[in-house]
Design a protein around this motif. Structure first.
Motif, mmCIF file in Angstrom:
data_model
loop_
_atom_site.group_PDB
_atom_site.id
_atom_site.type_symbol
_atom_site.label_atom_id
_atom_site.label_comp_id
_atom_site.label_asym_id
_atom_site.label_seq_id
_atom_site.Cartn_x
_atom_site.Cartn_y
_atom_site.Cartn_z
ATOM 1 N N GLY A 159 -19.419 0.025 -18.728
ATOM 2 C CA GLY A 159 -18.580 1.063 -18.341
ATOM 3 C C GLY A 159 -17.257 0.746 -18.641
ATOM 4 O O GLY A 159 -16.390 1.408 -17.634
ATOM 5 N N MET A 160 -16.676 0.091 -19.202
ATOM 6 C CA MET A 160 -14.980 -0.193 -19.538
ATOM 7 C C MET A 160 -14.835 0.040 -21.160
ATOM 8 O O MET A 160 -15.703 0.218 -21.958
ATOM 9 C CB MET A 160 -14.738 -1.844 -19.160
ATOM 10 N N GLY A 161 -13.688 0.403 -21.530
ATOM 11 C CA GLY A 161 -13.354 0.683 -22.861
ATOM 12 C C GLY A 161 -13.560 -0.543 -23.698
ATOM 13 O O GLY A 161 -13.630 -1.697 -23.207
ATOM 14 N N GLY A 162 -13.686 -0.360 -24.871
ATOM 15 C CA GLY A 162 -13.930 -1.585 -25.974
ATOM 16 C C GLY A 162 -12.786 -2.526 -25.878
ATOM 17 O O GLY A 162 -13.087 -3.503 -26.028
ATOM 18 N N LYS A 163 -11.672 -1.915 -25.796
ATOM 19 C CA LYS A 163 -10.567 -2.769 -25.937
ATOM 20 C C LYS A 163 -10.331 -3.496 -24.656
ATOM 21 O O LYS A 163 -10.141 -4.770 -24.750
ATOM 22 C CB LYS A 163 -9.072 -1.903 -25.955
ATOM 23 N N THR A 164 -10.674 -3.081 -23.388
ATOM 24 C CA THR A 164 -10.636 -3.822 -22.235
ATOM 25 C C THR A 164 -11.676 -5.064 -22.253
ATOM 26 O O THR A 164 -11.276 -6.198 -21.794
ATOM 27 C CB THR A 164 -10.867 -2.870 -21.073
ATOM 28 N N ILE A 165 -12.859 -4.401 -22.796
ATOM 29 C CA ILE A 165 -13.999 -5.737 -22.925
ATOM 30 C C ILE A 165 -13.301 -6.787 -23.773
ATOM 31 O O ILE A 165 -13.760 -8.074 -23.690
ATOM 32 C CB ILE A 165 -15.305 -4.939 -23.318
ATOM 33 N N THR A 166 -13.060 -6.330 -24.910
ATOM 34 C CA THR A 166 -12.573 -7.478 -26.214
ATOM 35 C C THR A 166 -11.550 -8.377 -25.285
ATOM 36 O O THR A 166 -11.333 -9.627 -25.390
ATOM 37 C CB THR A 166 -11.846 -6.616 -27.078
ATOM 38 N N GLY A 167 -10.439 -7.668 -24.413
ATOM 39 C CA GLY A 167 -9.503 -8.436 -23.834
ATOM 40 C C GLY A 167 -10.090 -9.435 -22.833
ATOM 41 O O GLY A 167 -9.622 -10.679 -22.768
ATOM 42 N N ILE A 168 -11.327 -8.914 -22.220
ATOM 43 C CA ILE A 168 -11.613 -9.886 -21.029
ATOM 44 C C ILE A 168 -12.431 -10.988 -21.874
ATOM 45 O O ILE A 168 -12.108 -12.423 -21.544
ATOM 46 C CB ILE A 168 -12.844 -9.082 -20.383
ATOM 47 N N LEU A 169 -13.054 -10.780 -22.822
ATOM 48 C CA LEU A 169 -13.742 -11.861 -23.543
ATOM 49 C C LEU A 169 -12.726 -12.958 -24.221
ATOM 50 O O LEU A 169 -12.952 -14.015 -24.266
ATOM 51 C CB LEU A 169 -14.518 -11.117 -24.736
ATOM 52 N N SER A 170 -11.726 -12.218 -24.820
ATOM 53 C CA SER A 170 -10.791 -12.951 -25.505
ATOM 54 C C SER A 170 -9.766 -14.143 -24.502
ATOM 55 O O SER A 170 -9.354 -15.162 -25.186
ATOM 56 C CB SER A 170 -9.784 -12.527 -26.618
ATOM 57 N N ARG A 171 -9.769 -13.495 -23.292
ATOM 58 C CA ARG A 171 -8.909 -14.493 -22.430
ATOM 59 C C ARG A 171 -9.556 -15.585 -21.722
ATOM 60 O O ARG A 171 -9.044 -16.449 -21.353
ATOM 61 C CB ARG A 171 -8.409 -13.485 -21.506
ATOM 62 N N SER A 172 -10.948 -15.716 -22.181
ATOM 63 C CA SER A 172 -11.738 -16.688 -21.559
ATOM 64 C C SER A 172 -12.414 -17.428 -22.568
ATOM 65 O O SER A 172 -13.870 -17.464 -22.220
ATOM 66 C CB SER A 172 -12.536 -16.227 -20.331
ATOM 67 N N PRO A 173 -12.172 -18.116 -23.669
ATOM 68 C CA PRO A 173 -13.071 -18.524 -24.683
ATOM 69 C C PRO A 173 -13.991 -19.659 -24.451
ATOM 70 O O PRO A 173 -15.069 -19.582 -24.570
ATOM 71 C CB PRO A 173 -11.872 -19.164 -25.563
ATOM 72 N N ALA A 174 -13.783 -20.166 -23.297
ATOM 73 C CA ALA A 174 -14.419 -21.509 -22.800
ATOM 74 C C ALA A 174 -15.614 -20.877 -22.238
ATOM 75 O O ALA A 174 -16.845 -21.537 -22.423
ATOM 76 C CB ALA A 174 -13.744 -22.438 -21.858
ATOM 77 N N VAL A 175 -15.485 -20.145 -21.342
ATOM 78 C CA VAL A 175 -16.670 -19.406 -20.608
ATOM 79 C C VAL A 175 -17.497 -18.531 -21.796
ATOM 80 O O VAL A 175 -18.833 -18.879 -21.690
ATOM 81 C CB VAL A 175 -16.323 -18.242 -19.650
ATOM 82 N N VAL A 176 -16.851 -18.073 -22.817
ATOM 83 C CA VAL A 176 -17.656 -17.056 -23.557
ATOM 84 C C VAL A 176 -18.363 -18.122 -24.601
ATOM 85 O O VAL A 176 -19.673 -17.781 -24.896
ATOM 86 C CB VAL A 176 -16.644 -16.266 -24.454
ATOM 87 N N GLN A 177 -17.965 -19.302 -25.012
ATOM 88 C CA GLN A 177 -18.621 -20.255 -25.664
ATOM 89 C C GLN A 177 -19.964 -20.971 -24.916
ATOM 90 O O GLN A 177 -20.717 -21.214 -25.772
ATOM 91 C CB GLN A 177 -17.780 -21.351 -26.226
#
Ligand SMILES: C[S@@+](CC[C@H](N)C(=O)[O-])C[C@H]1O[C@@H](n2cnc3c(N)ncnc32)[C@H](O)[C@@H]1O
Length: 240
Positions: free
Chosen positions: A105-123
């Motif tokens: 329910g968020m824009g693709g750019k917002t989702i990308t921003g959220i993922l790229s700001r927390s690389p350790a969690v995403v990995q």
């Protein structure tokens, strides 16, 4: 019936939107999942009730929805298994705390921003379940460029709006063409009736822009018109 009074899983399923219900269906069973931008926390309560997850973690950055989420979880009697944290994106999560993250329910750019700001969690994750409201191409390219593979995709239509859903896991994925990024590599290979409808809607949107451009006499408008016409032709081919 108030939401707090919904006691059966069937009742809960019928109380959530088709979009949320499809998101719940697409999440592989995991021990713990986080829903970022959880708003009402309905997806997490559904996932727990369906036995898809044992523990849920909701993150919400805005005070009002954060309180709504807390109240909904308490009303469902699930406060012992669903925790609602107030914060920005994945920042309130430690690496390894959950196996799956849902951002819907968020824009693709917002989702990308959220993922790229927390690389350790995403990995540390096994699954990403994403439902962008816009700019899906940028999000798919981000996944491809950061070691994520799209495993499953779906389109859901609700009130005439078509929503894409993407399930990704860590892995290699070949670089995406312009149209694979825009409409999803798997969706494009299936060419479902809903995908055709989505492309038709996008063509209609471009035709509206062409009408506006026709009112202008500038050289720039003619160039833009030619680009859009070319794009429309390519999109017509995609639907065949
Ligand atoms: C349109 S709602 C979608 C709610 C729910 N995920 C769904 O799909 O129905 C977006 C929610 O995300 C929250 N949000 C936006 N940016 C956020 C961020 N960076 N971190 C946490 N929550 C965020 C908003 O406050 C809002 O409640």
């Amino acid at each position: 019936m108030t939401e707090g009074a919904i006691e059966t899983t069937a009742g809960l399923v019928s109380s959530v939107s088709k979009r949320l219900s499809r998101l719940a269906d697409m999440l592989p069973p995991v021990e713990r999942a986080a829903d970022i931008g959880t708003d009402h926390a309905k997806l997490l309560t559904l996932l727990v009730r369906q036995g898809k997850i044992r523990k849920g973690l909701g993150v919400e950055v805005v005070e009002g929805p954060w309180r709504t989420a807390l109240n909904h979880v308490a009303g469902m009697g699930l406060s012992d298994v669903i925790e609602i944290r107030k914060g920005d994106g994945l920042e309130p999560l430690a690496p390894g705390e959950v196996q799956a993250v849902i951002i819907a329910g968020m824009g693709g750019k917002t989702i990308t921003g959220i993922l790229s700001r927390s690389p350790a969690v995403v990995q540390s994750l096994e699954w990403l379940l994403l439902q962008p409201m816009s700019q899906a191409a940028g999000l798919r390219n981000f996944l491809q460029g950061s070691g994520w593979r799209i495993l499953e995709e779906a389109l859901v239509m609700e009130r005439e709006i078509i929503y894409p859903i993407i399930l990704a896991c860590p892995g290699e994925m070949p670089a995406l063409s312009e149209w694979e990024a825009e409409y999803g590599p798997l969706l494009l290979s299936e060419r479902s009736p809903l995908l055709k409808r989505l492309i038709e809607k996008d063509i209609q949107g471009l035709q509206e822009i062409l009408k506006q451009l026709a009112k202008s006499e500038s050289e720039e408008s003619r160039l833009r018109e030619a680009q859009i016409l070319r794009k429309c032709q390519q999109m017509e081919v995609l639907m065949q």
